[in-house]
Design an enzyme around this catalytic site. Structure first.
Site, PDB file in Angstrom:
ATOM      1  N   LYS A  22       0.859  -1.267   0.024  1.00 60.83           N
ATOM      2  CA  LYS A  22       0.088   0.055   0.161  1.00 60.83           C
ATOM      3  C   LYS A  22       0.848   1.253   0.007  1.00 60.83           C
ATOM      4  CE  LYS A  22      -1.714   1.886   3.922  1.00 60.83           C
ATOM      5  NZ  LYS A  22      -1.299   3.201   4.237  1.00 60.83           N
ATOM      6  N   ASN A  23       1.682   1.176   0.982  1.00 63.35           N
ATOM      7  CA  ASN A  23       2.646   2.455   1.157  1.00 63.35           C
ATOM      8  C   ASN A  23       3.637   2.567  -0.041  1.00 63.35           C
ATOM      9  OD1 ASN A  23       1.212   3.268   3.408  1.00 63.35           O
ATOM     10  ND2 ASN A  23       2.852   2.550   4.954  1.00 63.35           N
ATOM     11  N   CYS A 116      -5.097  12.549  13.031  1.00 65.68           N
ATOM     12  CA  CYS A 116      -5.203  11.242  12.678  1.00 65.68           C
ATOM     13  C   CYS A 116      -5.797  10.765  14.005  1.00 65.68           C
ATOM     14  CB  CYS A 116      -4.398  10.524  12.019  1.00 65.68           C
ATOM     15  SG  CYS A 116      -3.053  10.080  12.795  1.00 65.68           S
ATOM     16  N   ARG A 121      -0.178  14.797  13.276  1.00 59.67           N
ATOM     17  CA  ARG A 121       0.721  14.331  12.761  1.00 59.67           C
ATOM     18  C   ARG A 121       1.344  15.401  11.406  1.00 59.67           C
ATOM     19  NH1 ARG A 121      -0.891   8.577   9.741  1.00 59.67           N
ATOM     20  NH2 ARG A 121       0.955   8.575   8.931  1.00 59.67           N
ATOM     21  N   ASP A 304       3.708   0.188  12.036  1.00 60.98           N
ATOM     22  CA  ASP A 304       2.916  -0.252  11.628  1.00 60.98           C
ATOM     23  C   ASP A 304       2.450  -1.762  11.934  1.00 60.98           C
ATOM     24  OD1 ASP A 304       2.209   1.958  10.463  1.00 60.98           O
ATOM     25  OD2 ASP A 304       2.677   1.714   8.378  1.00 60.98           O
ATOM     26  N   ARG A 396      -9.085   0.015   3.839  1.00 54.37           N
ATOM     27  CA  ARG A 396      -8.247   1.082   3.377  1.00 54.37           C
ATOM     28  C   ARG A 396      -6.660   0.326   2.755  1.00 54.37           C
ATOM     29  NH1 ARG A 396      -6.387   4.972   7.119  1.00 54.37           N
ATOM     30  NH2 ARG A 396      -4.733   5.099   5.281  1.00 54.37           N
TER      31      ARG A 396
HETATM   32  C1  UD1 Z   1       4.258   6.785   6.522  1.00 52.63           C
HETATM   33  C2  UD1 Z   1       3.532   5.594   6.513  1.00 52.63           C
HETATM   34  C3  UD1 Z   1       2.835   5.139   7.732  1.00 52.63           C
HETATM   35  C4  UD1 Z   1       3.670   4.687   8.861  1.00 52.63           C
HETATM   36  C5  UD1 Z   1       4.819   5.863   8.899  1.00 52.63           C
HETATM   37  C6  UD1 Z   1       6.127   5.549   9.861  1.00 52.63           C
HETATM   38  C7  UD1 Z   1       2.715   5.989   3.974  1.00 52.63           C
HETATM   39  C8  UD1 Z   1       1.595   6.308   3.120  1.00 52.63           C
HETATM   40  N1  UD1 Z   1       2.492   6.316   5.427  1.00 52.63           N
HETATM   41  O1  UD1 Z   1       3.580   7.773   7.183  1.00 52.63           O
HETATM   42  O2  UD1 Z   1       2.248   3.782   7.376  1.00 52.63           O
HETATM   43  O3  UD1 Z   1       3.178   4.520   9.869  1.00 52.63           O
HETATM   44  O4  UD1 Z   1       5.297   6.296   7.498  1.00 52.63           O
HETATM   45  O5  UD1 Z   1       6.540   4.444   9.472  1.00 52.63           O
HETATM   46  O6  UD1 Z   1       3.857   5.544   3.691  1.00 52.63           O
HETATM   47  N2  UD1 Z   1       6.859  14.209  11.168  1.00 52.63           N
HETATM   48  C9  UD1 Z   1       7.191  15.233  11.690  1.00 52.63           C
HETATM   49  N3  UD1 Z   1       7.004  16.258  10.545  1.00 52.63           N
HETATM   50  C10 UD1 Z   1       6.597  15.900   9.426  1.00 52.63           C
HETATM   51  C11 UD1 Z   1       6.459  14.808   8.947  1.00 52.63           C
HETATM   52  C12 UD1 Z   1       6.551  13.880  10.025  1.00 52.63           C
HETATM   53  O7  UD1 Z   1       7.497  15.621  12.844  1.00 52.63           O
HETATM   54  O8  UD1 Z   1       6.634  17.118   8.538  1.00 52.63           O
HETATM   55  C13 UD1 Z   1       7.042  13.117  12.407  1.00 52.63           C
HETATM   56  C14 UD1 Z   1       5.791  12.320  12.638  1.00 52.63           C
HETATM   57  O9  UD1 Z   1       4.820  12.931  13.463  1.00 52.63           O
HETATM   58  C15 UD1 Z   1       6.126  10.935  13.247  1.00 52.63           C
HETATM   59  C16 UD1 Z   1       7.527  10.755  12.397  1.00 52.63           C
HETATM   60  O10 UD1 Z   1       7.992  12.057  11.818  1.00 52.63           O
HETATM   61  O11 UD1 Z   1       6.636  11.108  14.578  1.00 52.63           O
HETATM   62  C17 UD1 Z   1       7.568   9.986  10.852  1.00 52.63           C
HETATM   63  O12 UD1 Z   1       6.258  10.111  10.497  1.00 52.63           O
HETATM   64  P1  UD1 Z   1       6.462   9.868   8.912  1.00 52.63           P
HETATM   65  O13 UD1 Z   1       7.556   9.102   8.437  1.00 52.63           O
HETATM   66  O14 UD1 Z   1       6.525  11.409   8.126  1.00 52.63           O
HETATM   67  O15 UD1 Z   1       5.227   9.196   8.572  1.00 52.63           O
HETATM   68  P2  UD1 Z   1       4.058   9.349   7.254  1.00 52.63           P
HETATM   69  O16 UD1 Z   1       5.019   9.529   5.896  1.00 52.63           O
HETATM   70  O17 UD1 Z   1       2.952  10.137   7.503  1.00 52.63           O
END
Ligand code: UD1
Length: 420
Positions: A22-23, A116, A121, A304, A396
Site C-alpha cells: 500500500k505505502n 489522525c 501528524r 505499523d 483501506r
Molecule cells: C508513513 C506511512 C505510515 C507509517 C509511517 C511511519 C505512508 C503512506 N504511510 O507515514 O504507514 O506509519 O510512515 O513509518 O507511507 N513528522 C514530523 N513532521 C513532518 C512529517 C513527519 O514531525 O513533517 C514526524 C511524525 O509525526 C512521526 C515521524 O515524523 O513522528 C515519522 O512520520 P512519517 O515518516 O512522516 O510518516 P508518514 O510518511 O506520514
C-alpha cells in the site's frame, strides 16, 4: 458500514501471496505527475487507499484505471494543481502530490491533512524542505499554497526521519535547477523504491538506500512502467496471525530482507522460520516467549506492526513491553483489547502487557488500519465470537484480508453493522 465476525479457535495455516505494498503504491503514484505520459504500475494492491489516490489524481486530470493489480495511469491530461479537502482528509498520503505539482507546474494547492486517530501528524518537514528548494508557502483557508517559478537545488536536513517528507522533497528535487543534498532521508523500502522509479524516469539520484540522497536536477523526466514492492506490513501481519494461532504459514511474493528485524523478533519469541528467495515459512508450536519491541524507523521494527505485536504478546506467558517511538500516542487499540480480557497498562509511550490471560469474544471498535488488523488477530485467539466494527479502516490498507484469512483456515464473515 461493515463489520467482521471472527470465530476464535482456528489455526492460520497454508500458503498466501503477499500483495503489493500500500505505502509503496502511494509513493509511486504521485511520481506520475512529474512527467507527461502513460504508466503501468504492476503489482498494485486493489484497496481503498489506492482508489482514493486514483480519484485524487483524477481530480487533477490524470486518468487512472486498475485492472488485475495493474494500474494504468495517463498523466497527459493534467489540468489542475489543486488537491481538494474531501480527498486529502480521507488519506494523509494525498499530501505527496504537493512536491511533484510545484516542481512541474510552479504551483500547488493542497488541503492540510489534519490529525489522525493517534494524534497530530505534522507536515512541517514537507513544507520546510520545499521552502529550502525555493518554494513560497502560504496557508489559506486550510489549504497550503506552494509556488515557485523554478525550484532550485539546496541542502536540506530532515530533523526527524520522515517517509512522506522525504518522498515529497525528493520528487520535487528531481526537477529543480542544480544539485540537492538531503540528509537524514528516510530509509524505508517504499522510499528506496520510489527513488529507483525516479531514476528509471531519468532522474539523477545518488545514495539510494542510504540516508543521504544527492539529486542533480534535470529539465524533464519520462513516463515508465514499474512494479510495486511487496507489502512488508501485510506480510508481518500474516506471520503474526500464524504465530499467535500456533499455525504454519508460507508467504509468497515477499521480500524477506525488508522484514529482517521482524523475523528476528518472531524467532526470539519461539517461531521456526525459513527464508528462501521471495518466500518465508513460519511454524509455531506453543505459546510465544515474551519479547519486547521498540518501534523505530527502518530497518527497525515498524510502528505499523506495533498493534499486531501487542495482540501476539497477549498469548505470551509473562510480561512484555512495547515502546512506541514513532507515534507516542498510537495505543487506541489497547482499550479494545482490554474489552476482550487483555491485561495491558499504557503510560507515556509504552505499554506493559501481562500475557497469558484468556480472551473472550466481544464487540470491539477499530480506530485505524493497523488497530483493525490487531483486533481481527485477537478475535482468532479469543473464545467465541468477536465482532470487529468499523472495518472500513481495514479495507483501506489490506487487499482482501478476510478472503486470505478464510483461505488460511480462519472462520470469519463480513456483515452489515448498525453501529456507526
Ligand atoms: C508513513 C506511512 C505510515 C507509517 C509511517 C511511519 C505512508 C503512506 N504511510 O507515514 O504507514 O506509519 O510512515 O513509518 O507511507 N513528522 C514530523 N513532521 C513532518 C512529517 C513527519 O514531525 O513533517 C514526524 C511524525 O509525526 C512521526 C515521524 O515524523 O513522528 C515519522 O512520520 P512519517 O515518516 O512522516 O510518516 P508518514 O510518511 O506520514
Amino acid at each position: 458500514m461493515d463489520k467482521l465476525i471472527v470465530q476464535g479457535g482456528s489455526k492460520i495455516q497454508g500458503k498466501v501471496k503477499v500483495s503489493g505494498a500500500k505505502n509503496g503504491s502511494l509513493a509511486l503514484m504521485p511520481a506520475t505527475i512529474l512527467a507527461s505520459g502513460t504508466y503501468k504500475l504492476f503489482n498494485t494492491p486493489n484497496l481503498k487507499d489506492v482508489w482514493t489516490f486514483s480519484r485524487l489524481l483524477g481530480s487533477l486530470g490524470i486518468f487512472c484505471e486498475l485492472n488485475d493489480n495493474e494500474l494504468f495511469i495517463d498523466s497527459r491530461g493534467i489540468n489542475s494543481y489543486e488537491a481538494p479537502y474531501e480527498l486529502v482528509k480521507q488519506m494523509r498520503a494525498s499530501f505527496y502530490v504537493l512536491g511533484p505539482l510545484v516542481a512541474r507546474y510552479g504551483k500547488a494547492k493542497v488541503s492540510l491533512p489534519g490529525g489522525c486517530a493517534w494524534g497530530p501528524r505534522p507536515v512541517d518537514l514537507h513544507l520546510k524542505g520545499l521552502e529550502k528548494l525555493g518554494a513560497t508557502i502560504t496557508v489559506e483557508k486550510g489549504y497550503i499554497l506552494a509556488e515557485a517559478e523554478k525550484l532550485k537545488g539546496a541542502k536540506f536536513h530532515f530533523d526527524i526521519s520522515s517517509v512522506g517528507a522525504t518522498g515529497n522533497v525528493l520528487m520535487a528535487a528531481t526537477l529543480a535547477k542544480g544539485n540537492t543534498l538531503l540528509t537524514n532521508a528516510a530509509l524505508e523500502p517504499e522510499i528506496t523504491a520510489l527513488a529507483r522509479m525516479l531514476v528509471k524516469m531519468g532522474a539523477k539520484i545518488d545514495g539510494i538506500g542510504t540516508s543521504q540522497l544527492e539529486i542533480e536536477g534535470v529539465d524533464e523526466l519520462k513516463a515508465v512502467d514499474e512494479t510495486t514492492i511487496p507489502d512488508r506490513i501485510e506480510a508481518a501481519t500474516y506471520l503474526i496471525a500464524a504465530a499467535v494461532t500456533e499455525g504454519e504459514i508460507e508467504l509468497e511474493n515477499v521480500n524477506p530482507y525488508h522484514l529482517a528485524t521482524v523475523i528476528d523478533k518472531l524467532e526470539e519469541s519461539g517461531c521456526e522460520i525459513d527464508v528462501n528467495n521471495d518466500k518465508i515459512h513460519l511454524k509455531m508450536q506453543g505459546n510465544p516467549k515474551p519479547v519486547d519491541i521498540i518501534t523505530q524507523v527502518y530497518p527497525g521494527i515498524p510502528t505499523d506492526i506495533q498493534a499486531q505485536w501487542t495482540t501476539y504478546m497477549l498469548k505470551a506467558e509473562g510480561v512484555s513491553k512495547i515502546t512506541e517511538i514513532i507515534y507516542p500516542d498510537r495505543f487506541k487499540h489497547v482499550p479494545e483489547l482490554i474489552r476482550l480480557g487483555a491485561d495491558i497498562d499504557v503510560s507515556d509511550n509504552f505499554a506493559i502487557i501481562k500475557g497469558g490471560k484468556k480472551l473472550s469474544g466481544a464487540s470491539v471498535m477499530s480506530s485505524d488500519l493497523r488497530a483493525s488488523a490487531c483486533l481481527v488477530i485477537a478475535g482468532l485467539i479469543a473464545d467465541g465470537e468477536t465482532e470487529v466494527h468499523r472495518i472500513y479502516h481495514l479495507d483501506r490498507g489490506y487487499e482482501a484480508m478476510e478472503k486470505k484469512l478464510i483461505a488460511l483456515g480462519a472462520n470469519i464473515r463480513r456483515a452489515k453493522t448498525e453501529i456507526i
